[in-house]
Every structure is written in C-alpha cells, then in structure tokens.
Design a protein around this motif. Sequence first.
Motif, PDB file in Angstrom:
ATOM      1  N   LYS A  72     -65.039 -78.179-107.226  1.00 25.26           N
ATOM      2  CA  LYS A  72     -64.182 -78.798-108.234  1.00 25.26           C
ATOM      3  C   LYS A  72     -64.964 -79.695-109.184  1.00 25.26           C
ATOM      4  O   LYS A  72     -64.537 -79.970-110.291  1.00 25.26           O
ATOM      5  CB  LYS A  72     -63.071 -79.603-107.576  1.00 25.26           C
ATOM      6  N   GLY A  73     -66.140 -80.148-108.761  1.00 20.67           N
ATOM      7  CA  GLY A  73     -66.954 -81.023-109.599  1.00 20.67           C
ATOM      8  C   GLY A  73     -67.343 -80.374-110.907  1.00 20.67           C
ATOM      9  O   GLY A  73     -67.391 -81.033-111.951  1.00 20.67           O
ATOM     10  N   LEU A  75     -65.600 -78.195-112.602  1.00 20.46           N
ATOM     11  CA  LEU A  75     -64.440 -78.222-113.484  1.00 20.46           C
ATOM     12  C   LEU A  75     -64.165 -79.645-113.960  1.00 20.46           C
ATOM     13  O   LEU A  75     -63.726 -79.858-115.091  1.00 20.46           O
ATOM     14  CB  LEU A  75     -63.207 -77.636-112.806  1.00 20.46           C
ATOM     15  N   GLU A  76     -64.443 -80.617-113.118  1.00 19.22           N
ATOM     16  CA  GLU A  76     -64.287 -82.010-113.547  1.00 19.22           C
ATOM     17  C   GLU A  76     -65.241 -82.329-114.705  1.00 19.22           C
ATOM     18  O   GLU A  76     -64.861 -82.998-115.669  1.00 19.22           O
ATOM     19  CB  GLU A  76     -64.518 -82.960-112.387  1.00 19.22           C
ATOM     20  N   ASP A  77     -66.473 -81.826-114.625  1.00 21.70           N
ATOM     21  CA  ASP A  77     -67.415 -81.998-115.733  1.00 21.70           C
ATOM     22  C   ASP A  77     -66.873 -81.352-117.004  1.00 21.70           C
ATOM     23  O   ASP A  77     -66.958 -81.924-118.096  1.00 21.70           O
ATOM     24  CB  ASP A  77     -68.771 -81.379-115.401  1.00 21.70           C
ATOM     25  N   ALA A  79     -63.717 -80.751-117.751  1.00 19.04           N
ATOM     26  CA  ALA A  79     -62.581 -81.552-118.225  1.00 19.04           C
ATOM     27  C   ALA A  79     -63.072 -82.784-118.981  1.00 19.04           C
ATOM     28  O   ALA A  79     -62.517 -83.145-120.021  1.00 19.04           O
ATOM     29  CB  ALA A  79     -61.693 -81.954-117.047  1.00 19.04           C
ATOM     30  N   ASP A  80     -64.125 -83.416-118.475  1.00 15.52           N
ATOM     31  CA  ASP A  80     -64.703 -84.569-119.171  1.00 15.52           C
ATOM     32  C   ASP A  80     -65.229 -84.164-120.547  1.00 15.52           C
ATOM     33  O   ASP A  80     -65.076 -84.905-121.525  1.00 15.52           O
ATOM     34  CB  ASP A  80     -65.832 -85.192-118.351  1.00 15.52           C
ATOM     35  N   VAL A 105     -56.447 -87.027-117.599  1.00 14.99           N
ATOM     36  CA  VAL A 105     -57.375 -85.974-117.185  1.00 14.99           C
ATOM     37  C   VAL A 105     -57.198 -85.822-115.684  1.00 14.99           C
ATOM     38  O   VAL A 105     -57.232 -86.813-114.950  1.00 14.99           O
ATOM     39  CB  VAL A 105     -58.843 -86.318-117.529  1.00 14.99           C
ATOM     40  N   ARG A 106     -56.993 -84.581-115.243  1.00 12.48           N
ATOM     41  CA  ARG A 106     -56.725 -84.331-113.826  1.00 12.48           C
ATOM     42  C   ARG A 106     -57.359 -83.015-113.412  1.00 12.48           C
ATOM     43  O   ARG A 106     -57.337 -82.043-114.172  1.00 12.48           O
ATOM     44  CB  ARG A 106     -55.216 -84.270-113.618  1.00 12.48           C
ATOM     45  N   VAL A 107     -57.930 -82.970-112.200  1.00 12.98           N
ATOM     46  CA  VAL A 107     -58.497 -81.750-111.625  1.00 12.98           C
ATOM     47  C   VAL A 107     -57.884 -81.564-110.247  1.00 12.98           C
ATOM     48  O   VAL A 107     -57.800 -82.512-109.458  1.00 12.98           O
ATOM     49  CB  VAL A 107     -60.041 -81.833-111.545  1.00 12.98           C
ATOM     50  N   GLY A 118     -57.740 -77.716-114.166  1.00 14.64           N
ATOM     51  CA  GLY A 118     -57.902 -79.002-114.803  1.00 14.64           C
ATOM     52  C   GLY A 118     -56.874 -79.178-115.908  1.00 14.64           C
ATOM     53  O   GLY A 118     -56.421 -78.212-116.506  1.00 14.64           O
TER      54      GLY A 118
END
Length: 134
Positions: A72-73, A75-77, A79-80, A105-107, A118
Amino acid sequence: MKAGRILRRIIQNRIIAQVPELNAQVYDKTSKDDPYPNATMGPSYWSPDDADCIEGKLWTGQIDLWDNASNKGALEDLADDVAAALRGFADTADVAMHPFEVTLVRVMDDPDGVSVHGVVQVETRVETDGAESP
C-alpha cells in the motif's frame, strides 16, 4: 459546458501532466482491462456559494487511485503526488475558480481482496453563469 465537467477535465489534464507514474492513465471511468496503476474520476457534488451579485458553487471532487501492488505504500506515494499536483492549482482559462484545496487523502484495501484504493478529495469555489444554479 458547465463548471463540473470543466473542473473534471482540468483535474484529469493536471494529473496527466504532473504525475508521470500514471502513464497518462487517468480516466473518467475505467474498465477492468485498464492496466494498473490508474486514476478515475470519482463522485463529485456541490452546494450553492453565492456572494453579493456573484452566483457560485462550492464544488468537491474525488479522484480514485487504483493499483494491484502488494504494498500500500506505493499507492500512498502516488496519492501524495496527485495531492501535490492539485494543491493550490487553478486553471482559469475556461472557468472562474479558486485554487484547489486538498481536503482528504486516504489509502485502503479494496474489498476485491487484490487491489488497493486511494482517494484524493479536492474542493474549489467556482463562479457560475446563473444557468447552473438550482
């Protein structure tokens, strides 16, 4: 073209230009065959936001990000990166708008058990011509 459709197009074009990790895979609606990662335009809504003699809307839009990575990290990047591309951006060529504010912002894991999902939510105030008002 009404403000909502213009704003969706502005968001899509900005993400394509600023987030190369998506390889221009930014869709209004995706199909199951589109490669990952990709972005789709999620729900949007607005409320009246008139001031003095200016008719306007407070418009909120959602960008959904999709990947099938086991981490998930990543996808978090992504999203950022999408949030950074939209935060403070305005394209006033086709609509009188304030710069976008990123409000969420949500993942998360997707219920399909395979994908990660995301969400980037943005908000802007936009002037309308009166024909769009309720």
